[in-house]
Design a protein around this motif. Sequence first.
Motif, PDB file in Angstrom:
ATOM      1  N   THR A  43       0.880  -1.178   0.000  1.00 37.65           N
ATOM      2  CA  THR A  43       0.000   0.000   0.000  1.00 37.65           C
ATOM      3  C   THR A  43       0.913   1.221   0.000  1.00 37.65           C
ATOM      4  O   THR A  43       1.020   1.924   1.005  1.00 37.65           O
ATOM      5  CB  THR A  43      -0.921  -0.015   1.236  1.00 37.65           C
TER       6      THR A  43
ATOM      7  N   LEU B  97       1.566  -3.990   4.915  1.00 34.58           N
ATOM      8  CA  LEU B  97       0.288  -3.498   4.403  1.00 34.58           C
ATOM      9  C   LEU B  97      -0.290  -2.508   5.399  1.00 34.58           C
ATOM     10  O   LEU B  97      -0.396  -2.808   6.593  1.00 34.58           O
ATOM     11  CB  LEU B  97      -0.707  -4.652   4.201  1.00 34.58           C
ATOM     12  N   ASP B  98      -0.684  -1.344   4.906  1.00 35.63           N
ATOM     13  CA  ASP B  98      -1.311  -0.288   5.711  1.00 35.63           C
ATOM     14  C   ASP B  98      -2.714  -0.125   5.131  1.00 35.63           C
ATOM     15  O   ASP B  98      -2.887   0.429   4.036  1.00 35.63           O
ATOM     16  CB  ASP B  98      -0.485   0.993   5.586  1.00 35.63           C
ATOM     17  N   LEU B  99      -3.733  -0.613   5.843  1.00 37.18           N
ATOM     18  CA  LEU B  99      -5.056  -0.779   5.251  1.00 37.18           C
ATOM     19  C   LEU B  99      -5.898   0.489   5.293  1.00 37.18           C
ATOM     20  O   LEU B  99      -5.617   1.431   6.030  1.00 37.18           O
ATOM     21  CB  LEU B  99      -5.790  -1.914   5.966  1.00 37.18           C
TER      22      LEU B  99
ATOM     23  N   LEU C 245      -8.606  -7.568   0.987  1.00 34.42           N
ATOM     24  CA  LEU C 245      -7.790  -7.891   2.153  1.00 34.42           C
ATOM     25  C   LEU C 245      -7.578  -9.393   2.267  1.00 34.42           C
ATOM     26  O   LEU C 245      -6.441  -9.859   2.464  1.00 34.42           O
ATOM     27  CB  LEU C 245      -8.449  -7.341   3.419  1.00 34.42           C
TER      28      LEU C 245
ATOM     29  N   LEU D 211      -3.843 -11.036   1.932  1.00 35.48           N
ATOM     30  CA  LEU D 211      -3.167 -11.820   2.962  1.00 35.48           C
ATOM     31  C   LEU D 211      -2.689 -13.160   2.393  1.00 35.48           C
ATOM     32  O   LEU D 211      -1.577 -13.614   2.684  1.00 35.48           O
ATOM     33  CB  LEU D 211      -4.116 -12.049   4.143  1.00 35.48           C
TER      34      LEU D 211
ATOM     35  N   LEU E 169       5.253 -10.781   7.606  1.00 33.23           N
ATOM     36  CA  LEU E 169       4.097 -10.029   7.128  1.00 33.23           C
ATOM     37  C   LEU E 169       3.622  -9.116   8.246  1.00 33.23           C
ATOM     38  O   LEU E 169       3.229  -9.587   9.318  1.00 33.23           O
ATOM     39  CB  LEU E 169       2.971 -10.987   6.720  1.00 33.23           C
TER      40      LEU E 169
ATOM     41  N   VAL F 167       0.937  -6.050   9.199  1.00 32.40           N
ATOM     42  CA  VAL F 167      -0.317  -5.457   8.737  1.00 32.40           C
ATOM     43  C   VAL F 167      -0.809  -4.438   9.758  1.00 32.40           C
ATOM     44  O   VAL F 167      -0.955  -4.764  10.943  1.00 32.40           O
ATOM     45  CB  VAL F 167      -1.404  -6.533   8.520  1.00 32.40           C
TER      46      VAL F 167
ATOM     47  N   THR G  26      -3.937  -2.033  10.775  1.00 31.94           N
ATOM     48  CA  THR G  26      -5.374  -1.824  10.579  1.00 31.94           C
ATOM     49  C   THR G  26      -5.830  -0.589  11.349  1.00 31.94           C
ATOM     50  O   THR G  26      -5.152  -0.131  12.274  1.00 31.94           O
ATOM     51  CB  THR G  26      -6.185  -3.037  11.064  1.00 31.94           C
TER      52      THR G  26
ATOM     53  N   GLU H 226     -11.467  -4.585  10.032  1.00 28.62           N
ATOM     54  CA  GLU H 226     -10.182  -4.969   9.421  1.00 28.62           C
ATOM     55  C   GLU H 226      -9.370  -5.823  10.379  1.00 28.62           C
ATOM     56  O   GLU H 226      -8.825  -6.867   9.994  1.00 28.62           O
ATOM     57  CB  GLU H 226      -9.357  -3.721   9.077  1.00 28.62           C
TER      58      GLU H 226
ATOM     59  N   VAL I 232      -7.709  -9.710   9.984  1.00 31.05           N
ATOM     60  CA  VAL I 232      -6.274  -9.979  10.065  1.00 31.05           C
ATOM     61  C   VAL I 232      -5.966 -10.899  11.246  1.00 31.05           C
ATOM     62  O   VAL I 232      -5.179 -11.861  11.123  1.00 31.05           O
ATOM     63  CB  VAL I 232      -5.477  -8.660  10.180  1.00 31.05           C
TER      64      VAL I 232
END
Length: 331
Positions: free
Chosen positions: A37, A102-104, A218, A222, A235, A237, A239, A244, A248
């Motif tokens: 992201t 990942l920055d959701l 999402l 993942l 990984l 992440v 949220t 979200e 996760v």
Amino acid sequence: MAAAAARANDPEPHIPVLLGPILREVAPVAGVWVDGTFGAGGYARGLLAAGAARVIGIDRDPAVFRMAEGWKGDFGDRLALVEGTFSDLDTLAGEPVDGVVLDLGVSSMQLDQAERGFSFQKDGPLDMRMADSGMTAADLVNTATEAELADIIFHYGEDRAARRIARAIVAARPLARTLDLVRVVERCLPRAKPGQSHPATRTFQAIRIAVNDEFGQLAEGLEAAERALKPGGQLAVVTFHSLEDRIVKRFFQIRSGAEGQGSRHAPARVQEKPAFTQKTRRAIGPDEDETAGNPRARSAKLRIGIRTDTPAGRADRAALGLPKPALGGRS
């Protein structure tokens, strides 16, 4: 090189949330990482400064790559930018990688651009697309049935007034501007008290999630990260809301074999070999200093998993707890 270092250390107008905890928890940073992201590039720059040999930045918003033109050359071939969705990150990366971050959700950069239509605080077209194509928020609110809108607002926004809001939206159509939608929602709900979120917050969140299929993306992202990571790869992440984080959290529980057996009266689940081990059982949040300097960090949670050598698999969507509004075939 001096100019590059100075520019890399300049204060960022869009601060990457929980970057410090990410770099601390995944240290030592090395090898090839994917920033799935990319946004304003804060995580990518942080990873490169911390020791990553190369970062592959992925984003479905082409505007972010235009904004990076002024500084990406500082990193030469250590930074590769690819337009696409992180649900395809294993294919887009094109090689096994040592880490994925990942920055959701929506970025502060997108919220700040009134013409993107993400913010209920700025007047702009009802767009909300993270890419340049597909259904807009205006398409959705002006064509969905009242029942569809109520489902979206209830499941994706967790708003108990979803039916009332959906009825008011249908009665007010057509809606073309963000503030048009804000006024409709405000008429349905009490004025927010000090410290409470704006009445339109949940509706805007829900419509944005539906327009961009964020939860479907999402789940697929993942799994794509699981396929892309080398054994020992990590990984991370970040949220920003409970829906979200629940997805996760359940993904890491399921893929690490830590989700438990449920009711003792139910049939025993077949335990697969774990594809991840969890770095920590609890999510990591911001400290007081980060919250004071970056209010967006207040609700953020970080979860990290470490890839094992088990072949990549697929997580059951029902077990992940993806909300399932009845969208009548809409994406």
